[in-house]
Design a protein around this motif. Structure first.
Motif, PDB file in Angstrom:
ATOM      1  N   ARG A 188     -59.890 -65.181 -56.427  1.00 21.80           N
ATOM      2  CA  ARG A 188     -59.962 -64.312 -55.255  1.00 21.80           C
ATOM      3  C   ARG A 188     -58.648 -64.349 -54.480  1.00 21.80           C
ATOM      4  N   VAL A 194     -56.788 -72.648 -48.171  1.00 22.02           N
ATOM      5  CA  VAL A 194     -57.613 -71.511 -48.585  1.00 22.02           C
ATOM      6  C   VAL A 194     -58.568 -71.917 -49.708  1.00 22.02           C
ATOM      7  N   LEU A 195     -58.025 -72.651 -50.688  1.00 21.14           N
ATOM      8  CA  LEU A 195     -58.818 -72.973 -51.877  1.00 21.14           C
ATOM      9  C   LEU A 195     -59.884 -74.022 -51.590  1.00 21.14           C
ATOM     10  N   LYS A 239     -57.747 -74.012 -63.894  1.00 19.33           N
ATOM     11  CA  LYS A 239     -57.748 -75.217 -63.073  1.00 19.33           C
ATOM     12  C   LYS A 239     -57.166 -76.428 -63.786  1.00 19.33           C
ATOM     13  N   HIS A 269     -51.986 -72.932 -49.608  1.00 12.95           N
ATOM     14  CA  HIS A 269     -53.016 -72.459 -50.529  1.00 12.95           C
ATOM     15  C   HIS A 269     -54.137 -73.488 -50.658  1.00 12.95           C
ATOM     16  N   LEU A 270     -53.796 -74.766 -50.448  1.00 10.06           N
ATOM     17  CA  LEU A 270     -54.849 -75.792 -50.542  1.00 10.06           C
ATOM     18  C   LEU A 270     -55.894 -75.595 -49.453  1.00 10.06           C
ATOM     19  N   GLY A 311     -63.718 -72.211 -49.423  1.00  5.56           N
ATOM     20  CA  GLY A 311     -64.629 -71.201 -49.970  1.00  5.56           C
ATOM     21  C   GLY A 311     -63.964 -70.074 -50.741  1.00  5.56           C
ATOM     22  N   VAL A 312     -62.665 -70.178 -51.036  1.00 10.50           N
ATOM     23  CA  VAL A 312     -61.984 -69.102 -51.761  1.00 10.50           C
ATOM     24  C   VAL A 312     -61.580 -69.622 -53.141  1.00 10.50           C
ATOM     25  N   ARG A 369     -59.492 -69.519 -56.765  1.00  8.19           N
ATOM     26  CA  ARG A 369     -58.119 -69.151 -57.130  1.00  8.19           C
ATOM     27  C   ARG A 369     -58.042 -67.665 -57.478  1.00  8.19           C
TER      28      ARG A 369
END
Lengths: 304, 287
Positions: free
Chosen positions: A100, A91-92, A300, A88-89, A95-96, A98
Protein backbone atom coordinates in the motif's frame (compact mmCIF):
# COMPACT_ATOMS: atom_id res chain seq x y z
CA UNK A 1 -1.94 7.03 2.78
CA UNK A 2 -3.12 9.41 0.06
CA UNK A 3 -3.12 12.30 2.50
CA UNK A 4 0.39 11.39 3.62
CA UNK A 5 1.77 11.32 0.07
CA UNK A 6 0.26 14.73 -0.65
CA UNK A 7 1.48 16.15 2.62
CA UNK A 8 4.97 14.72 2.23
CA UNK A 9 5.37 15.60 -1.44
CA UNK A 10 3.58 18.92 -1.42
CA UNK A 11 6.72 20.97 -2.01
CA UNK A 12 7.63 18.74 -4.94
CA UNK A 13 4.10 18.99 -6.33
CA UNK A 14 4.08 22.78 -5.94
CA UNK A 15 7.36 22.93 -7.85
CA UNK A 16 5.78 20.85 -10.62
CA UNK A 17 2.90 23.32 -10.78
CA UNK A 18 5.41 26.20 -10.85
CA UNK A 19 7.33 24.62 -13.75
CA UNK A 20 4.10 24.19 -15.71
CA UNK A 21 2.99 27.76 -14.98
CA UNK A 22 6.31 29.20 -16.11
CA UNK A 23 6.01 27.28 -19.37
CA UNK A 24 2.42 28.38 -19.90
CA UNK A 25 3.42 32.03 -19.47
CA UNK A 26 6.49 31.76 -21.70
CA UNK A 27 4.71 29.83 -24.45
CA UNK A 28 1.61 32.01 -24.42
CA UNK A 29 3.62 35.21 -24.64
CA UNK A 30 5.74 33.78 -27.44
CA UNK A 31 2.64 32.87 -29.41
CA UNK A 32 1.07 36.29 -28.85
CA UNK A 33 4.24 38.05 -29.95
CA UNK A 34 4.43 35.97 -33.12
CA UNK A 35 0.80 36.51 -33.99
CA UNK A 36 1.24 40.25 -33.47
CA UNK A 37 4.16 40.35 -35.91
CA UNK A 38 4.46 37.05 -37.83
CA UNK A 39 7.56 36.31 -39.87
CA UNK A 40 6.65 33.62 -42.40
CA UNK A 41 9.72 31.72 -43.60
CA UNK A 42 10.55 28.94 -46.03
CA UNK A 43 11.67 26.39 -43.53
CA UNK A 44 12.68 26.01 -39.97
CA UNK A 45 16.31 26.94 -40.58
CA UNK A 46 15.14 30.26 -41.94
CA UNK A 47 12.83 30.54 -38.95
CA UNK A 48 15.90 30.20 -36.73
CA UNK A 49 17.31 33.36 -38.34
CA UNK A 50 14.30 35.45 -37.39
CA UNK A 51 13.81 37.04 -34.00
CA UNK A 52 11.61 34.07 -33.10
CA UNK A 53 14.50 31.67 -33.63
CA UNK A 54 15.52 31.56 -29.96
CA UNK A 55 11.91 31.15 -28.87
CA UNK A 56 11.48 28.18 -31.16
CA UNK A 57 14.92 26.66 -30.60
CA UNK A 58 15.36 27.07 -26.86
CA UNK A 59 11.67 26.40 -26.34
CA UNK A 60 11.91 23.01 -27.99
CA UNK A 61 15.26 22.11 -26.42
CA UNK A 62 14.10 22.83 -22.89
CA UNK A 63 10.73 21.22 -23.47
CA UNK A 64 12.54 18.04 -24.46
CA UNK A 65 14.21 17.80 -21.05
CA UNK A 66 11.27 19.08 -19.00
CA UNK A 67 9.94 15.52 -18.56
CA UNK A 68 13.23 14.73 -16.84
CA UNK A 69 12.79 17.68 -14.49
CA UNK A 70 9.20 16.73 -13.66
CA UNK A 71 10.19 13.12 -13.07
CA UNK A 72 13.06 14.07 -10.77
CA UNK A 73 10.93 16.49 -8.76
CA UNK A 74 8.21 13.97 -8.07
CA UNK A 75 10.12 10.70 -8.12
CA UNK A 76 13.60 11.13 -6.64
CA UNK A 77 12.44 11.87 -3.11
CA UNK A 78 9.24 9.85 -3.16
CA UNK A 79 10.59 6.75 -1.43
CA UNK A 80 14.23 7.62 -0.80
CA UNK A 81 13.43 10.34 1.73
CA UNK A 82 11.18 8.01 3.70
CA UNK A 83 13.83 5.30 3.73
CA UNK A 84 16.74 7.66 4.43
CA UNK A 85 14.94 9.10 7.45
CA UNK A 86 13.47 5.74 8.45
CA UNK A 87 10.01 7.28 8.50
CA UNK A 88 8.75 4.37 6.42
CA UNK A 89 9.10 2.29 9.59
CA UNK A 90 6.48 4.50 11.20
CA UNK A 91 4.06 3.98 8.34
CA UNK A 92 4.75 0.25 8.07
CA UNK A 93 4.12 -0.28 11.79
CA UNK A 94 0.90 1.70 11.80
CA UNK A 95 -1.35 -0.49 9.75
CA UNK A 96 0.08 0.12 6.26
CA UNK A 97 1.50 -2.72 4.19
CA UNK A 98 4.59 -2.27 2.04
CA UNK A 99 2.39 -2.77 -1.00
CA UNK A 100 0.00 0.00 0.00
CA UNK A 101 2.88 2.33 0.83
CA UNK A 102 4.48 1.73 -2.57
CA UNK A 103 1.29 1.70 -4.63
CA UNK A 104 -0.11 4.94 -3.25
CA UNK A 105 3.17 6.75 -3.88
CA UNK A 106 3.47 5.43 -7.42
CA UNK A 107 -0.15 6.10 -8.37
CA UNK A 108 -0.27 9.65 -7.03
CA UNK A 109 3.13 10.45 -8.53
CA UNK A 110 2.07 9.06 -11.92
CA UNK A 111 -1.14 11.08 -11.79
CA UNK A 112 0.64 14.33 -11.01
CA UNK A 113 3.34 13.99 -13.68
CA UNK A 114 0.89 12.85 -16.34
CA UNK A 115 -1.42 15.81 -15.78
CA UNK A 116 1.52 18.22 -15.81
CA UNK A 117 2.96 16.68 -18.98
CA UNK A 118 -0.42 16.68 -20.72
CA UNK A 119 -0.90 20.38 -20.01
CA UNK A 120 2.62 21.14 -21.25
CA UNK A 121 2.22 19.10 -24.43
CA UNK A 122 -1.11 20.73 -25.28
CA UNK A 123 0.09 24.26 -24.56
CA UNK A 124 3.34 23.73 -26.46
CA UNK A 125 1.57 22.42 -29.59
CA UNK A 126 -0.88 25.30 -29.46
CA UNK A 127 1.81 27.94 -28.89
CA UNK A 128 4.12 26.77 -31.66
CA UNK A 129 1.39 26.01 -34.20
CA UNK A 130 1.45 29.41 -36.00
CA UNK A 131 5.25 29.30 -36.33
CA UNK A 132 5.25 25.72 -37.55
CA UNK A 133 2.54 26.35 -40.11
CA UNK A 134 4.47 29.30 -41.50
CA UNK A 135 7.78 27.46 -41.54
CA UNK A 136 6.36 24.17 -42.82
CA UNK A 137 8.33 22.02 -40.37
CA UNK A 138 7.51 18.31 -40.41
CA UNK A 139 5.65 16.99 -37.40
CA UNK A 140 8.15 14.13 -37.37
CA UNK A 141 11.19 16.36 -36.87
CA UNK A 142 12.93 15.36 -33.63
CA UNK A 143 12.12 18.61 -31.85
CA UNK A 144 8.46 18.79 -32.77
CA UNK A 145 7.81 15.08 -32.34
CA UNK A 146 9.31 15.07 -28.85
CA UNK A 147 7.31 17.96 -27.43
CA UNK A 148 3.88 17.25 -28.90
CA UNK A 149 1.24 14.55 -28.74
CA UNK A 150 1.50 11.82 -26.13
CA UNK A 151 5.25 11.19 -26.29
CA UNK A 152 6.10 13.89 -23.70
CA UNK A 153 3.69 12.19 -21.29
CA UNK A 154 5.46 8.88 -21.82
CA UNK A 155 8.90 10.43 -21.29
CA UNK A 156 7.68 12.11 -18.11
CA UNK A 157 6.23 8.87 -16.84
CA UNK A 158 9.49 7.08 -17.56
CA UNK A 159 11.57 9.73 -15.76
CA UNK A 160 9.28 9.53 -12.75
CA UNK A 161 9.29 5.73 -12.66
CA UNK A 162 13.07 5.58 -12.97
CA UNK A 163 13.60 8.20 -10.26
CA UNK A 164 11.15 6.56 -7.86
CA UNK A 165 12.55 3.08 -8.44
CA UNK A 166 16.18 4.20 -8.16
CA UNK A 167 15.39 6.10 -4.97
CA UNK A 168 13.81 3.05 -3.40
CA UNK A 169 16.53 0.63 -4.48
CA UNK A 170 19.50 2.85 -3.60
CA UNK A 171 17.86 4.44 -0.54
CA UNK A 172 19.39 7.72 -1.69
CA UNK A 173 17.80 10.72 -3.40
CA UNK A 174 21.16 11.81 -4.80
CA UNK A 175 21.81 8.43 -6.39
CA UNK A 176 18.28 8.50 -7.79
CA UNK A 177 18.95 11.85 -9.47
CA UNK A 178 22.19 10.65 -11.04
CA UNK A 179 20.72 7.37 -12.26
CA UNK A 180 17.66 9.10 -13.69
CA UNK A 181 19.62 11.76 -15.57
CA UNK A 182 21.92 9.16 -17.11
CA UNK A 183 19.11 6.70 -17.84
CA UNK A 184 16.82 9.33 -19.33
CA UNK A 185 19.55 10.72 -21.57
CA UNK A 186 20.51 7.24 -22.76
CA UNK A 187 16.93 6.25 -23.59
CA UNK A 188 16.21 9.54 -25.33
CA UNK A 189 19.35 9.36 -27.46
CA UNK A 190 18.69 5.77 -28.47
CA UNK A 191 15.02 6.31 -29.30
CA UNK A 192 15.15 9.74 -30.91
CA UNK A 193 18.56 9.33 -32.49
CA UNK A 194 18.54 5.77 -33.75
CA UNK A 195 15.36 3.75 -33.43
CA UNK A 196 12.65 6.27 -34.25
CA UNK A 197 13.38 6.60 -37.99
CA UNK A 198 12.83 2.87 -38.42
CA UNK A 199 9.66 2.35 -36.39
CA UNK A 200 8.01 1.55 -39.74
CA UNK A 201 9.80 0.72 -43.02
CA UNK A 202 10.48 4.06 -44.76
CA UNK A 203 8.66 4.99 -47.96
CA UNK A 204 10.74 5.08 -51.15
CA UNK A 205 10.13 7.24 -54.23
CA UNK A 206 12.16 7.12 -57.40
CA UNK A 207 12.20 9.60 -60.21
CA UNK A 208 14.34 11.51 -62.66
CA UNK A 209 17.47 13.07 -61.26
CA UNK A 210 16.62 16.33 -59.58
CA UNK A 211 12.96 15.68 -60.18
CA UNK A 212 11.90 13.87 -57.03
CA UNK A 213 10.01 16.09 -54.69
CA UNK A 214 8.75 14.88 -51.33
CA UNK A 215 6.32 17.21 -49.66
CA UNK A 216 6.39 17.13 -45.88
CA UNK A 217 7.58 14.12 -43.98
CA UNK A 218 10.96 13.36 -42.57
CA UNK A 219 13.52 12.80 -45.31
CA UNK A 220 16.03 10.16 -44.38
CA UNK A 221 18.25 9.49 -47.37
CA UNK A 222 18.77 10.46 -51.01
CA UNK A 223 20.68 8.23 -53.40
CA UNK A 224 21.06 7.36 -57.09
CA UNK A 225 19.73 4.34 -58.91
CA UNK A 226 21.33 2.81 -61.98
CA UNK A 227 19.66 1.02 -64.85
CA UNK A 228 19.66 -2.31 -63.09
CA UNK A 229 17.86 -0.79 -60.09
CA UNK A 230 20.93 -0.93 -57.79
CA UNK A 231 21.34 1.87 -55.30
CA UNK A 232 24.44 4.06 -55.44
CA UNK A 233 25.23 6.49 -52.64
CA UNK A 234 25.75 10.17 -53.43
CA UNK A 235 29.27 10.14 -52.05
CA UNK A 236 30.24 7.04 -53.92
CA UNK A 237 28.99 8.55 -57.19
CA UNK A 238 30.82 11.78 -56.44
CA UNK A 239 34.10 9.96 -55.79
CA UNK A 240 33.82 7.98 -59.02
CA UNK A 241 32.94 10.98 -61.12
CA UNK A 242 35.17 13.62 -59.58
CA UNK A 243 37.23 13.98 -62.77
CA UNK A 244 34.20 14.03 -64.98
CA UNK A 245 32.49 16.77 -62.97
CA UNK A 246 35.38 19.13 -63.73
CA UNK A 247 34.58 19.14 -67.40
CA UNK A 248 31.00 18.03 -67.78
CA UNK A 249 27.68 18.72 -66.17
CA UNK A 250 26.50 16.25 -63.58
CA UNK A 251 23.71 14.68 -65.57
CA UNK A 252 26.11 13.73 -68.35
CA UNK A 253 28.59 12.26 -65.89
CA UNK A 254 25.94 10.28 -64.07
CA UNK A 255 24.71 8.90 -67.36
CA UNK A 256 28.25 7.63 -68.03
CA UNK A 257 28.02 5.18 -65.17
CA UNK A 258 24.45 4.25 -65.91
CA UNK A 259 22.71 6.34 -63.28
CA UNK A 260 19.31 7.28 -64.52
CA UNK A 261 17.23 8.04 -61.47
CA UNK A 262 17.44 9.21 -57.91
CA UNK A 263 15.62 7.82 -54.94
CA UNK A 264 14.44 9.43 -51.70
CA UNK A 265 13.52 7.51 -48.56
CA UNK A 266 11.32 9.24 -46.02
CA UNK A 267 8.77 8.82 -43.28
CA UNK A 268 5.51 10.54 -44.24
CA UNK A 269 3.85 12.94 -41.84
CA UNK A 270 0.71 10.84 -41.64
CA UNK A 271 2.63 8.28 -39.64
CA UNK A 272 2.84 10.77 -36.78
CA UNK A 273 0.30 9.06 -34.52
CA UNK A 274 1.61 5.60 -35.32
CA UNK A 275 5.10 6.73 -34.33
CA UNK A 276 3.76 8.47 -31.23
CA UNK A 277 2.00 5.26 -30.23
CA UNK A 278 5.10 3.11 -30.87
CA UNK A 279 7.48 5.35 -28.93
CA UNK A 280 5.00 5.81 -26.08
CA UNK A 281 4.53 2.06 -25.85
CA UNK A 282 8.28 1.51 -25.62
CA UNK A 283 8.55 4.08 -22.84
CA UNK A 284 5.52 2.67 -21.06
CA UNK A 285 7.08 -0.80 -21.09
CA UNK A 286 10.39 0.59 -19.79
CA UNK A 287 8.54 2.43 -17.01
CA UNK A 288 6.66 -0.70 -16.07
CA UNK A 289 9.90 -2.67 -16.05
CA UNK A 290 11.72 -0.35 -13.64
CA UNK A 291 8.68 -0.20 -11.37
CA UNK A 292 8.45 -3.97 -11.33
CA UNK A 293 12.13 -4.18 -10.42
CA UNK A 294 11.61 -1.69 -7.60
CA UNK A 295 8.65 -3.71 -6.36
CA UNK A 296 11.06 -6.43 -5.29
CA UNK A 297 11.55 -4.25 -2.22
CA UNK A 298 8.01 -5.21 -1.30
CA UNK A 299 9.23 -8.68 -0.40
CA UNK A 300 9.71 -8.93 3.31
CA UNK A 301 12.92 -10.92 2.93
CA UNK A 302 14.85 -7.68 2.79
CA UNK A 303 14.52 -4.46 4.77
CA UNK A 304 12.84 -1.73 2.75
CA UNK B 1 -2.85 -11.92 25.86
CA UNK B 2 -2.70 -9.73 28.89
CA UNK B 3 -3.52 -12.24 31.59
CA UNK B 4 0.11 -12.84 32.37
CA UNK B 5 -0.11 -16.55 31.70
CA UNK B 6 0.32 -16.86 27.94
CA UNK B 7 3.35 -16.39 25.75
CA UNK B 8 3.77 -13.03 24.05
CA UNK B 9 6.73 -13.95 21.84
CA UNK B 10 7.97 -17.40 20.97
CA UNK B 11 11.07 -17.66 18.79
CA UNK B 12 12.00 -21.09 17.53
CA UNK B 13 15.39 -21.55 15.87
CA UNK B 14 14.88 -18.13 14.36
CA UNK B 15 17.45 -17.10 11.76
CA UNK B 16 17.86 -14.13 9.45
CA UNK B 17 20.47 -13.89 6.76
CA UNK B 18 21.44 -10.79 4.79
CA UNK B 19 23.39 -12.03 1.80
CA UNK B 20 26.09 -14.26 3.21
CA UNK B 21 25.92 -12.89 6.75
CA UNK B 22 23.65 -14.28 9.42
CA UNK B 23 22.28 -11.39 11.49
CA UNK B 24 20.39 -13.87 13.67
CA UNK B 25 20.93 -17.58 13.97
CA UNK B 26 19.22 -20.36 15.87
CA UNK B 27 17.49 -18.02 18.25
CA UNK B 28 15.03 -19.74 20.53
CA UNK B 29 13.35 -18.13 23.52
CA UNK B 30 9.95 -17.48 25.01
CA UNK B 31 8.76 -14.22 26.43
CA UNK B 32 5.78 -14.71 28.77
CA UNK B 33 2.97 -12.20 28.44
CA UNK B 34 2.94 -9.27 30.81
CA UNK B 35 6.72 -9.15 31.25
CA UNK B 36 8.98 -6.20 30.75
CA UNK B 37 11.97 -7.62 28.96
CA UNK B 38 15.35 -6.21 28.11
CA UNK B 39 16.87 -7.24 24.80
CA UNK B 40 20.54 -6.70 25.45
CA UNK B 41 23.55 -7.09 23.24
CA UNK B 42 26.42 -5.18 21.70
CA UNK B 43 25.91 -3.16 18.53
CA UNK B 44 25.42 -5.48 15.59
CA UNK B 45 24.23 -8.37 17.75
CA UNK B 46 20.95 -8.61 15.83
CA UNK B 47 18.68 -6.75 18.24
CA UNK B 48 17.05 -4.55 15.60
CA UNK B 49 16.62 -7.49 13.24
CA UNK B 50 14.93 -9.50 15.98
CA UNK B 51 12.57 -6.65 16.82
CA UNK B 52 11.75 -6.05 13.16
CA UNK B 53 10.88 -9.70 12.68
CA UNK B 54 8.68 -9.60 15.79
CA UNK B 55 7.02 -6.46 14.45
CA UNK B 56 6.25 -8.21 11.18
CA UNK B 57 8.53 -5.90 9.18
CA UNK B 58 10.83 -8.70 8.08
CA UNK B 59 10.38 -12.34 7.25
CA UNK B 60 12.86 -14.71 8.89
CA UNK B 61 15.19 -16.82 6.75
CA UNK B 62 14.87 -19.77 9.08
CA UNK B 63 12.73 -20.81 12.03
CA UNK B 64 9.66 -19.02 13.29
CA UNK B 65 8.70 -16.12 15.49
CA UNK B 66 5.18 -16.25 16.87
CA UNK B 67 3.72 -13.12 18.34
CA UNK B 68 0.42 -13.14 20.18
CA UNK B 69 -1.90 -10.18 19.79
CA UNK B 70 -1.31 -6.72 18.36
CA UNK B 71 2.10 -5.12 18.20
CA UNK B 72 3.29 -1.58 18.74
CA UNK B 73 6.75 -0.71 17.45
CA UNK B 74 9.07 2.18 18.13
CA UNK B 75 12.01 2.43 15.74
CA UNK B 76 15.38 3.52 17.01
CA UNK B 77 15.29 6.68 14.91
CA UNK B 78 11.86 7.47 16.44
CA UNK B 79 10.83 7.71 12.76
CA UNK B 80 8.50 10.69 12.95
CA UNK B 81 8.04 13.17 10.11
CA UNK B 82 10.10 16.08 11.32
CA UNK B 83 8.26 18.73 9.32
CA UNK B 84 4.88 17.67 10.69
CA UNK B 85 3.24 19.25 13.70
CA UNK B 86 2.51 16.88 16.56
CA UNK B 87 -1.20 17.28 15.84
CA UNK B 88 -0.56 16.26 12.24
CA UNK B 89 1.28 13.14 13.38
CA UNK B 90 -1.71 12.24 15.53
CA UNK B 91 -4.11 12.89 12.66
CA UNK B 92 -1.92 11.00 10.20
CA UNK B 93 -1.77 7.94 12.43
CA UNK B 94 -5.54 7.99 12.72
CA UNK B 95 -5.79 7.95 8.95
CA UNK B 96 -3.27 5.15 8.47
CA UNK B 97 -4.66 2.84 11.13
CA UNK B 98 -7.87 0.92 10.81
CA UNK B 99 -10.46 2.65 12.99
CA UNK B 100 -10.99 -0.35 15.27
CA UNK B 101 -7.25 -0.63 15.90
CA UNK B 102 -6.60 2.96 16.85
CA UNK B 103 -7.35 4.79 20.07
CA UNK B 104 -6.65 8.35 19.02
CA UNK B 105 -8.07 9.86 22.20
CA UNK B 106 -5.66 7.79 24.26
CA UNK B 107 -2.65 8.81 22.16
CA UNK B 108 -3.69 12.47 22.38
CA UNK B 109 -4.08 12.19 26.13
CA UNK B 110 -0.58 10.72 26.48
CA UNK B 111 0.86 13.59 24.46
CA UNK B 112 -1.05 16.07 26.63
CA UNK B 113 0.15 14.42 29.80
CA UNK B 114 3.72 14.77 28.56
CA UNK B 115 3.04 18.51 28.38
CA UNK B 116 3.78 18.75 24.66
CA UNK B 117 2.04 21.47 22.64
CA UNK B 118 0.54 19.70 19.62
CA UNK B 119 1.06 22.75 17.41
CA UNK B 120 4.85 22.36 17.60
CA UNK B 121 6.69 20.73 14.78
CA UNK B 122 8.27 17.36 15.46
CA UNK B 123 11.67 18.60 14.33
CA UNK B 124 11.58 21.33 16.98
CA UNK B 125 10.90 19.01 19.89
CA UNK B 126 13.68 17.93 22.22
CA UNK B 127 14.80 14.32 21.73
CA UNK B 128 12.97 13.40 24.93
CA UNK B 129 9.73 15.01 23.79
CA UNK B 130 10.05 13.37 20.40
CA UNK B 131 10.54 9.99 22.06
CA UNK B 132 7.44 10.50 24.17
CA UNK B 133 5.34 11.47 21.14
CA UNK B 134 6.62 8.36 19.38
CA UNK B 135 5.78 6.19 22.38
CA UNK B 136 2.31 7.75 22.58
CA UNK B 137 1.73 6.94 18.90
CA UNK B 138 2.93 3.37 19.38
CA UNK B 139 0.69 2.96 22.44
CA UNK B 140 -2.28 4.41 20.57
CA UNK B 141 -2.65 1.02 18.91
CA UNK B 142 -3.37 -0.41 22.37
CA UNK B 143 -0.77 -3.08 21.65
CA UNK B 144 -0.52 -6.37 23.50
CA UNK B 145 3.19 -6.31 22.78
CA UNK B 146 5.25 -3.14 22.70
CA UNK B 147 8.59 -3.36 20.91
CA UNK B 148 11.06 -0.55 21.58
CA UNK B 149 14.34 -0.34 19.68
CA UNK B 150 16.90 1.53 21.76
CA UNK B 151 14.22 3.86 23.13
CA UNK B 152 16.64 5.71 25.38
CA UNK B 153 19.54 6.16 23.00
CA UNK B 154 20.61 9.79 22.65
CA UNK B 155 18.45 10.94 25.57
CA UNK B 156 19.67 12.87 28.59
CA UNK B 157 19.18 11.30 32.02
CA UNK B 158 15.98 13.20 32.85
CA UNK B 159 14.43 12.35 29.50
CA UNK B 160 15.42 8.71 29.97
CA UNK B 161 13.54 8.61 33.23
CA UNK B 162 10.50 10.34 31.75
CA UNK B 163 10.32 8.06 28.71
CA UNK B 164 10.86 4.96 30.81
CA UNK B 165 8.28 6.13 33.35
CA UNK B 166 5.73 6.64 30.60
CA UNK B 167 6.35 3.21 29.06
CA UNK B 168 6.24 1.38 32.38
CA UNK B 169 3.18 3.20 33.71
CA UNK B 170 1.12 2.57 30.59
CA UNK B 171 2.36 -0.99 30.08
CA UNK B 172 1.68 -2.10 33.62
CA UNK B 173 -1.72 -0.42 33.56
CA UNK B 174 -2.77 -2.31 30.45
CA UNK B 175 -0.82 -5.51 31.09
CA UNK B 176 1.22 -4.90 27.95
CA UNK B 177 4.27 -7.05 27.32
CA UNK B 178 7.32 -4.88 26.64
CA UNK B 179 10.47 -5.92 24.80
CA UNK B 180 13.05 -3.15 24.64
CA UNK B 181 16.51 -3.29 23.23
CA UNK B 182 19.47 -1.55 24.70
CA UNK B 183 23.20 -1.83 24.55
CA UNK B 184 23.43 -0.14 27.94
CA UNK B 185 22.21 -2.50 30.65
CA UNK B 186 22.07 0.24 33.28
CA UNK B 187 19.24 1.87 31.33
CA UNK B 188 16.94 -1.09 31.64
CA UNK B 189 18.19 -2.79 34.79
CA UNK B 190 15.61 -1.39 37.16
CA UNK B 191 12.67 -1.66 34.81
CA UNK B 192 13.02 -5.14 33.45
CA UNK B 193 12.06 -8.46 34.97
CA UNK B 194 13.09 -10.52 31.97
CA UNK B 195 16.27 -10.74 29.94
CA UNK B 196 17.13 -11.80 26.42
CA UNK B 197 20.83 -11.44 25.71
CA UNK B 198 22.00 -11.54 22.12
CA UNK B 199 25.54 -11.82 20.95
CA UNK B 200 26.78 -12.49 17.46
CA UNK B 201 23.25 -13.16 16.29
CA UNK B 202 22.60 -15.87 18.89
CA UNK B 203 20.61 -15.91 22.10
CA UNK B 204 23.16 -16.44 24.85
CA UNK B 205 20.90 -16.12 27.87
CA UNK B 206 17.16 -15.76 28.17
CA UNK B 207 14.80 -15.97 31.10
CA UNK B 208 13.31 -14.21 34.10
CA UNK B 209 15.91 -11.99 35.73
CA UNK B 210 15.40 -13.43 39.23
CA UNK B 211 15.78 -17.00 38.09
CA UNK B 212 18.86 -16.17 36.04
CA UNK B 213 20.51 -14.47 38.98
CA UNK B 214 19.65 -17.44 41.21
CA UNK B 215 21.28 -19.76 38.72
CA UNK B 216 24.61 -17.95 38.87
CA UNK B 217 27.19 -17.16 41.55
CA UNK B 218 29.78 -14.45 41.62
CA UNK B 219 32.97 -15.84 43.18
CA UNK B 220 35.80 -13.65 44.36
CA UNK B 221 39.08 -14.64 45.98
CA UNK B 222 42.85 -14.57 45.77
CA UNK B 223 44.26 -15.04 42.34
CA UNK B 224 45.62 -18.46 41.43
CA UNK B 225 44.67 -19.94 44.77
CA UNK B 226 41.41 -21.51 43.79
CA UNK B 227 40.46 -24.10 41.22
CA UNK B 228 37.02 -23.35 39.92
CA UNK B 229 35.65 -26.08 37.65
CA UNK B 230 36.23 -24.73 34.15
CA UNK B 231 32.89 -25.96 32.86
CA UNK B 232 31.09 -23.74 35.38
CA UNK B 233 32.83 -20.55 34.48
CA UNK B 234 31.09 -18.05 32.28
CA UNK B 235 33.80 -15.47 32.71
CA UNK B 236 36.75 -15.20 35.05
CA UNK B 237 38.99 -12.20 35.32
CA UNK B 238 41.97 -11.40 37.47
CA UNK B 239 42.83 -7.91 38.57
CA UNK B 240 45.94 -7.68 40.72
CA UNK B 241 45.69 -10.45 43.29
CA UNK B 242 41.96 -10.75 43.03
CA UNK B 243 40.08 -13.18 40.83
CA UNK B 244 36.42 -12.63 40.04
CA UNK B 245 34.40 -15.30 38.28
CA UNK B 246 30.80 -15.54 37.24
CA UNK B 247 29.82 -19.20 37.33
CA UNK B 248 26.79 -21.33 36.69
CA UNK B 249 25.63 -22.57 40.07
CA UNK B 250 24.35 -25.84 38.67
CA UNK B 251 27.82 -26.77 37.40
CA UNK B 252 29.51 -26.22 40.75
CA UNK B 253 30.22 -29.22 42.94
CA UNK B 254 27.71 -29.58 45.74
CA UNK B 255 28.46 -29.34 48.58
CA UNK B 256 31.22 -26.82 47.72
CA UNK B 257 34.52 -28.57 47.13
CA UNK B 258 37.54 -27.59 49.08
CA UNK B 259 39.03 -25.97 46.06
CA UNK B 260 36.35 -23.31 45.92
CA UNK B 261 35.77 -22.97 49.63
CA UNK B 262 38.34 -20.21 49.91
CA UNK B 263 36.26 -17.97 47.67
CA UNK B 264 33.57 -15.57 48.65
CA UNK B 265 30.35 -16.42 46.88
CA UNK B 266 27.55 -13.96 46.20
CA UNK B 267 24.44 -13.65 44.10
CA UNK B 268 25.44 -11.58 41.07
CA UNK B 269 23.76 -8.37 40.02
CA UNK B 270 22.14 -8.18 36.59
CA UNK B 271 24.99 -6.07 35.31
CA UNK B 272 27.56 -8.69 36.47
CA UNK B 273 25.63 -11.35 34.65
CA UNK B 274 25.19 -9.37 31.46
CA UNK B 275 28.81 -8.20 31.36
CA UNK B 276 30.04 -11.76 31.83
CA UNK B 277 27.94 -13.12 28.98
CA UNK B 278 28.88 -10.23 26.73
CA UNK B 279 32.57 -10.87 27.25
CA UNK B 280 32.99 -14.60 27.59
CA UNK B 281 35.10 -16.34 25.01
CA UNK B 282 32.49 -18.91 24.19
CA UNK B 283 30.69 -18.05 20.97
CA UNK B 284 28.79 -21.29 20.92
CA UNK B 285 25.15 -22.08 21.56
CA UNK B 286 22.78 -20.68 24.14
CA UNK B 287 23.64 -21.02 27.80
Amino acid sequence: MTWLVWRRQRVAFLLVVAVVLVWVVVLTSGRQAYLAAPEPTDDFIALGMTRFGPFWGFGHSFLLITPLLLGLLTGAGLFSRDVEQQTHLFVLTHGVSRRRWWTSGVLIGCGVVLIAAAVLSAVASWAFAPLDVDAGESVLSPAKFGVSGIVPLAYTLFAFALAAAAGLLTRSALAAVVITVVGYAAVMIVLAGYLRVDYLPPMVVRGPIGGVEVVGGLQLNTSYVDGSGAEIGLEEAFRTLRGCYETHDSRTCLAQIGITEEQVTFQPDDRYWAFQAIESTILLLLSAAVLVVSAMRLRKDVPV
Amino acid sequence: MTDGTGVAVRADRLGKRYGARWALRDCSFELPAGRTAALVGPNGAGKTTLLMIAAGLLRPTAGTAEVTGSVGFLAQSKALYRTFRVAEMLRLTGRLEAAERWDGAYASRLVDEAGIDTERRVGRLTPGERARVAVALALGRRPDLLLLDEPLAELDPLARRQVMGMVLAEASGAGTTVLMSSHVIADVEEACDHLVLLRGGRVRVAGPVDALLDQHRLLTGPAGGAGIPAEAVVLASTAGRQTTALVRAAALPSPPAKSTSGLASARPGLEDLVMAYLQDANDGGAA
